[in-house]
Design a protein around this motif. Sequence first.
Motif, PDB file in Angstrom:
ATOM      1  N   PRO A 112      64.177  59.900  54.114  1.00 20.84           N
ATOM      2  CA  PRO A 112      63.523  60.174  52.826  1.00 20.84           C
ATOM      3  C   PRO A 112      62.621  59.049  52.323  1.00 20.84           C
ATOM      4  O   PRO A 112      61.558  59.308  51.761  1.00 20.84           O
ATOM      5  CB  PRO A 112      64.706  60.415  51.880  1.00 20.84           C
ATOM      6  N   LYS A 113      63.012  57.796  52.547  1.00 23.31           N
ATOM      7  CA  LYS A 113      62.204  56.674  52.048  1.00 23.31           C
ATOM      8  C   LYS A 113      60.827  56.654  52.713  1.00 23.31           C
ATOM      9  O   LYS A 113      59.800  56.508  52.037  1.00 23.31           O
ATOM     10  CB  LYS A 113      62.945  55.358  52.304  1.00 23.31           C
ATOM     11  N   SER A 114      60.777  56.808  54.040  1.00 23.92           N
ATOM     12  CA  SER A 114      59.489  56.802  54.751  1.00 23.92           C
ATOM     13  C   SER A 114      58.635  57.996  54.353  1.00 23.92           C
ATOM     14  O   SER A 114      57.424  57.871  54.146  1.00 23.92           O
ATOM     15  CB  SER A 114      59.721  56.825  56.270  1.00 23.92           C
ATOM     16  N   VAL A 115      59.267  59.146  54.235  1.00 22.96           N
ATOM     17  CA  VAL A 115      58.540  60.370  53.886  1.00 22.96           C
ATOM     18  C   VAL A 115      57.962  60.248  52.483  1.00 22.96           C
ATOM     19  O   VAL A 115      56.786  60.554  52.240  1.00 22.96           O
ATOM     20  CB  VAL A 115      59.453  61.606  54.017  1.00 22.96           C
ATOM     21  N   ARG A 116      58.775  59.777  51.531  1.00 18.93           N
ATOM     22  CA  ARG A 116      58.300  59.611  50.153  1.00 18.93           C
ATOM     23  C   ARG A 116      57.110  58.651  50.109  1.00 18.93           C
ATOM     24  O   ARG A 116      56.102  58.921  49.451  1.00 18.93           O
ATOM     25  CB  ARG A 116      59.425  59.090  49.262  1.00 18.93           C
ATOM     26  N   SER A 117      57.213  57.537  50.808  1.00 16.66           N
ATOM     27  CA  SER A 117      56.144  56.547  50.810  1.00 16.66           C
ATOM     28  C   SER A 117      54.831  57.132  51.314  1.00 16.66           C
ATOM     29  O   SER A 117      53.764  56.909  50.716  1.00 16.66           O
ATOM     30  CB  SER A 117      56.565  55.356  51.689  1.00 16.66           C
ATOM     31  N   ASN A 139      55.243  65.067  40.226  1.00 19.45           N
ATOM     32  CA  ASN A 139      55.336  66.388  40.845  1.00 19.45           C
ATOM     33  C   ASN A 139      56.030  66.402  42.201  1.00 19.45           C
ATOM     34  O   ASN A 139      56.161  67.460  42.815  1.00 19.45           O
ATOM     35  CB  ASN A 139      53.925  66.988  40.993  1.00 19.45           C
ATOM     36  N   LEU A 140      56.496  65.255  42.696  1.00 19.43           N
ATOM     37  CA  LEU A 140      57.060  65.176  44.044  1.00 19.43           C
ATOM     38  C   LEU A 140      58.545  64.842  44.020  1.00 19.43           C
ATOM     39  O   LEU A 140      58.971  63.912  43.336  1.00 19.43           O
ATOM     40  CB  LEU A 140      56.319  64.094  44.848  1.00 19.43           C
ATOM     41  N   GLU A 141      59.311  65.608  44.783  1.00 18.28           N
ATOM     42  CA  GLU A 141      60.733  65.313  44.990  1.00 18.28           C
ATOM     43  C   GLU A 141      60.980  65.210  46.492  1.00 18.28           C
ATOM     44  O   GLU A 141      60.590  66.096  47.249  1.00 18.28           O
ATOM     45  CB  GLU A 141      61.616  66.426  44.437  1.00 18.28           C
TER      46      GLU A 141
END
Length: 201
Positions: A112-117, A139-141
Amino acid sequence: MTLSTHRRRRHFAAVLLLGAVIALTACGQQRVAADAPGASSNPSPSSPSPSHLGASPYVEPGANDGAPHHGENNAGRQPREMSSAGEEDAQREAKRIEPVLKRLWKQGKWDPKSVRSELLALGYRDLRTGPKGEHLGGNLEVRGMESRFETDHYVTPEGARIGLHVRKDACVTAFVQKTNYQVQVNGPYLETGCFAPPFAH
């Protein structure tokens, strides 16, 4: 022998023959008592189907498994409809997200951390909510994958789920994990926003 006696004998023989035919054709068929619920005038085969026994008054039309109140019980699992403008906007954002997830998947980065970044680099902002669930911006989760039951215990696979709130009536939902990735558009869910609610266990 009179004509009337001859007719009575023929009539009697016909009745006997009819009785024998009925007895032979009824072999191997299950009987349902006339006063049993769902009884019909037609004999049922040895493994009766619901059509022979009559429809349950509790089965909702269109229910996949015939469960009572299927639609009502699963209303929260049905996304709301998107407007054509909402769907168009969501499709545009999905086209921006898909190549990023494809690249991350090929690189083996699905935490999740890499994807969010990577998605924040596209200009999206983390969704923020207040104590009562009110929308405060963004707007992003991005969340970890949901746990699932396997054999005798729960496991949580590696990967990330994405929910992008495009409009009030439109979302992009996606995931990336070791085996694959997927991007789609849908309306929001009544209680859980862009993410489909978890199944009850």
